[in-house]
Design an enzyme around this catalytic site. Structure first.
Site, PDB file in Angstrom:
ATOM      1  N   THR A 281       3.852   4.065   1.633  1.00  0.00           N
ATOM      2  CA  THR A 281       2.502   3.763   1.143  1.00  0.00           C
ATOM      3  C   THR A 281       2.587   2.920  -0.125  1.00  0.00           C
ATOM      4  O   THR A 281       1.622   2.853  -0.899  1.00  0.00           O
ATOM      5  CB  THR A 281       1.714   5.056   0.843  1.00  0.00           C
ATOM      6  OG1 THR A 281       2.470   5.854  -0.075  1.00  0.00           O
ATOM      7  CG2 THR A 281       1.453   5.842   2.115  1.00  0.00           C
ATOM      8  N   SER A 282       3.734   2.290  -0.362  1.00  0.00           N
ATOM      9  CA  SER A 282       3.970   1.534  -1.594  1.00  0.00           C
ATOM     10  C   SER A 282       3.606   0.067  -1.397  1.00  0.00           C
ATOM     11  O   SER A 282       2.476  -0.340  -1.616  1.00  0.00           O
ATOM     12  CB  SER A 282       5.433   1.696  -2.018  1.00  0.00           C
ATOM     13  OG  SER A 282       5.724   0.943  -3.159  1.00  0.00           O
ATOM     14  N   ARG A 283       4.564  -0.732  -0.958  1.00  0.00           N
ATOM     15  CA  ARG A 283       4.352  -2.129  -0.598  1.00  0.00           C
ATOM     16  C   ARG A 283       5.285  -2.447   0.575  1.00  0.00           C
ATOM     17  O   ARG A 283       6.385  -1.902   0.675  1.00  0.00           O
ATOM     18  CB  ARG A 283       4.656  -3.079  -1.767  1.00  0.00           C
ATOM     19  CG  ARG A 283       3.586  -3.089  -2.862  1.00  0.00           C
ATOM     20  CD  ARG A 283       2.287  -3.712  -2.360  1.00  0.00           C
ATOM     21  NE  ARG A 283       1.271  -3.818  -3.408  1.00  0.00           N
ATOM     22  CZ  ARG A 283       0.331  -2.923  -3.633  1.00  0.00           C
ATOM     23  NH1 ARG A 283       0.308  -1.810  -2.903  1.00  0.00           N
ATOM     24  NH2 ARG A 283      -0.571  -3.097  -4.578  1.00  0.00           N
ATOM     25  N   GLU A 312       0.426  -8.656   6.224  1.00  0.00           N
ATOM     26  CA  GLU A 312      -0.904  -8.061   6.260  1.00  0.00           C
ATOM     27  C   GLU A 312      -1.956  -9.152   6.394  1.00  0.00           C
ATOM     28  O   GLU A 312      -1.971 -10.083   5.575  1.00  0.00           O
ATOM     29  CB  GLU A 312      -1.142  -7.229   4.996  1.00  0.00           C
ATOM     30  CG  GLU A 312      -0.193  -6.046   4.869  1.00  0.00           C
ATOM     31  CD  GLU A 312      -0.505  -5.126   3.679  1.00  0.00           C
ATOM     32  OE1 GLU A 312      -1.510  -5.387   2.975  1.00  0.00           O
ATOM     33  OE2 GLU A 312       0.233  -4.165   3.475  1.00  0.00           O
ATOM     34  N   HIS A 330      -3.418  -0.450   5.378  1.00  0.00           N
ATOM     35  CA  HIS A 330      -3.422  -0.542   3.908  1.00  0.00           C
ATOM     36  C   HIS A 330      -4.758  -0.080   3.336  1.00  0.00           C
ATOM     37  O   HIS A 330      -5.477  -0.837   2.691  1.00  0.00           O
ATOM     38  CB  HIS A 330      -3.104  -1.974   3.452  1.00  0.00           C
ATOM     39  CG  HIS A 330      -2.675  -2.027   2.006  1.00  0.00           C
ATOM     40  ND1 HIS A 330      -1.991  -3.078   1.470  1.00  0.00           N
ATOM     41  CD2 HIS A 330      -2.829  -1.144   0.973  1.00  0.00           C
ATOM     42  CE1 HIS A 330      -1.746  -2.861   0.195  1.00  0.00           C
ATOM     43  NE2 HIS A 330      -2.252  -1.683  -0.132  1.00  0.00           N
TER      44      HIS A 330
END
Length: 370
Positions: A281-283, A312, A330
């Protein structure tokens, strides 16, 4: 009329900067932009940040009231540092050297609940208030992380699809038919080991919630937690290879940077248990998705859940066909409009301190100077 944070020279002219924004975190950039609603570029940044939602113009005007003329500087602060009254930052160091260079500083405002990088004792000695603002949006990310862990381990997507798809003879009213589709490999969190890569703000929030599920916590971070907090969380620091080898779940919480690159790749995946579940869930850039795809297709990992992606929006690819992968677009932090609550409290503090009053929100207790 000039905003309350705008200082004046002996000749009546404005001095600048008075608010120093010390890093380029996206929420810090947003706070700067919100102070300039009449600047086309700043307004475009604000509207782009919240799209497809929109900030109400009345709220925007209300939250910035009294700060319209406040001058600011991005990091690093240039000349005229004697004019700085307030600094706002998320990541950085506010040490004795910094404080000595800013003799008129009255507020250190950190975006985040812990006073990381702040010399509280020195600030107290100099009469500077410190506020460390908890972030509900980061709590939402931590919640999402636990949801993804549960979704993969409990095989939620497959179970939901089986019920919706039907194909089984309906049972009699009151009949119990446990796991009637025959889904195998259903897991749990209790008693499992969670490896957290990056024990920053979100990592700590995840650890707090994982403890409530009865999990053991290992974490890899350059700056270990205080021993008393380790004990409170049932957590212990570990080297990355040891974490990879021992964990049943691995969750990544490091910031994206050219220095970090992909912190988990082929070598790390080869160290892991064949049942491990990877959460990001970071990048997207902090995880080697190609290596992850290869490992999952080869059956060397148990599953994965990604809220962030290398591209994305994400193209339809091999991940999308895997039953042991859960994907979200995201959105772990929830509505981006929620960030306004955080910034609004920061602006309340700026107004209060600029008017010579105490900060209102999340003020850190003073400490003695060492």
């Amino acid at each position: 009329m000039a905003g309350i944070l705008t200082g004046e020279t002996a000749g009546g002219g404005a001095t600048a900067p008075l608010v120093g924004f010390l890093d380029e975190d996206h929420v810090i950039r947003l706070a700067r932009a919100l102070l300039h609603p009449d600047d086309a570029a700043m307004r475009a940044y604000v509207t782009g940040f919240f799209a497809p939602e929109a900030i109400a113009e009345k709220r925007w005007a209300r939250m910035c009231a009294g700060l319209e003329q406040a001058t600011h500087s991005p990091a690093p602060l240039g000349g005229g540092t004697e004019a700085v009254r307030c600094v706002v930052f998320r990541r950085g160091n506010i040490d004795r050297t910094f404080l000595a260079a800013h003799p008129n500083l009255r507020l250190i405002q950190r975006l985040g609940a812990r006073p990381v990088g702040i010399d509280i004792g020195e600030a107290t000695w100099r009469g500077i208030q410190v506020s460390c603002m908890p972030r509900p949006s980061l709590a939402a990310v931590a919640e999402h992380c636990l949801m993804l862990m549960l979704a993969v381990s409990k095989k939620l997507i497959q179970a939901d699809a089986c019920v919706r798809r039907g194909g089984h003879e309906p049972g009699d009213r009151g009949q119990v038919a446990y796991n009637w589709p025959g889904i195998d490999g259903i897991g749990r969190l209790w008693g499992k080991t969670l490896g957290i890569v990056g024990m920053g703000e979100v990592g700590l929030l995840v650890a707090e919630r994982a403890k409530a599920f009865g999990m053991r916590i290992l974490y890899f971070d350059d700056n270990p937690l205080p021993p008393e907090l380790d004990r409170e969380l049932n957590a212990e620091p570990a080297a990355l290879p040891a974490l990879c080898e021992a964990s049943d779940f691995v969750s990544v919480h490091v910031p994206a940077s050219p220095r970090n690159g992909a912190i988990l790749g082929r070598r790390e995946f080869e160290m892991m248990k064949p049942t491990v579940i990877i959460i990001n869930t970071s990048r997207g850039s902090v995880l080697d998705e190609e290596a992850l795809t290869t490992a999952l297709l080869a059956g060397r990992l148990g599953g994965a859940a990604l809220d962030v992606h290398q591209h994305e929006p994400r193209p339809v690819d091999a991940f999308c066909a895997m039953e042991n992968v859960v994907l979200t677009p995201h959105l772990a932090a929830g509505s981006r409009l929620g960030v306004l609550d955080e910034i609004e409290m920061i602006f309340d503090n700026l107004r209060a301190v600029g008017a010579g009053r105490r900060a209102i929100h999340a003020v850190v207790e003073p400490r003695d100077r060492p």
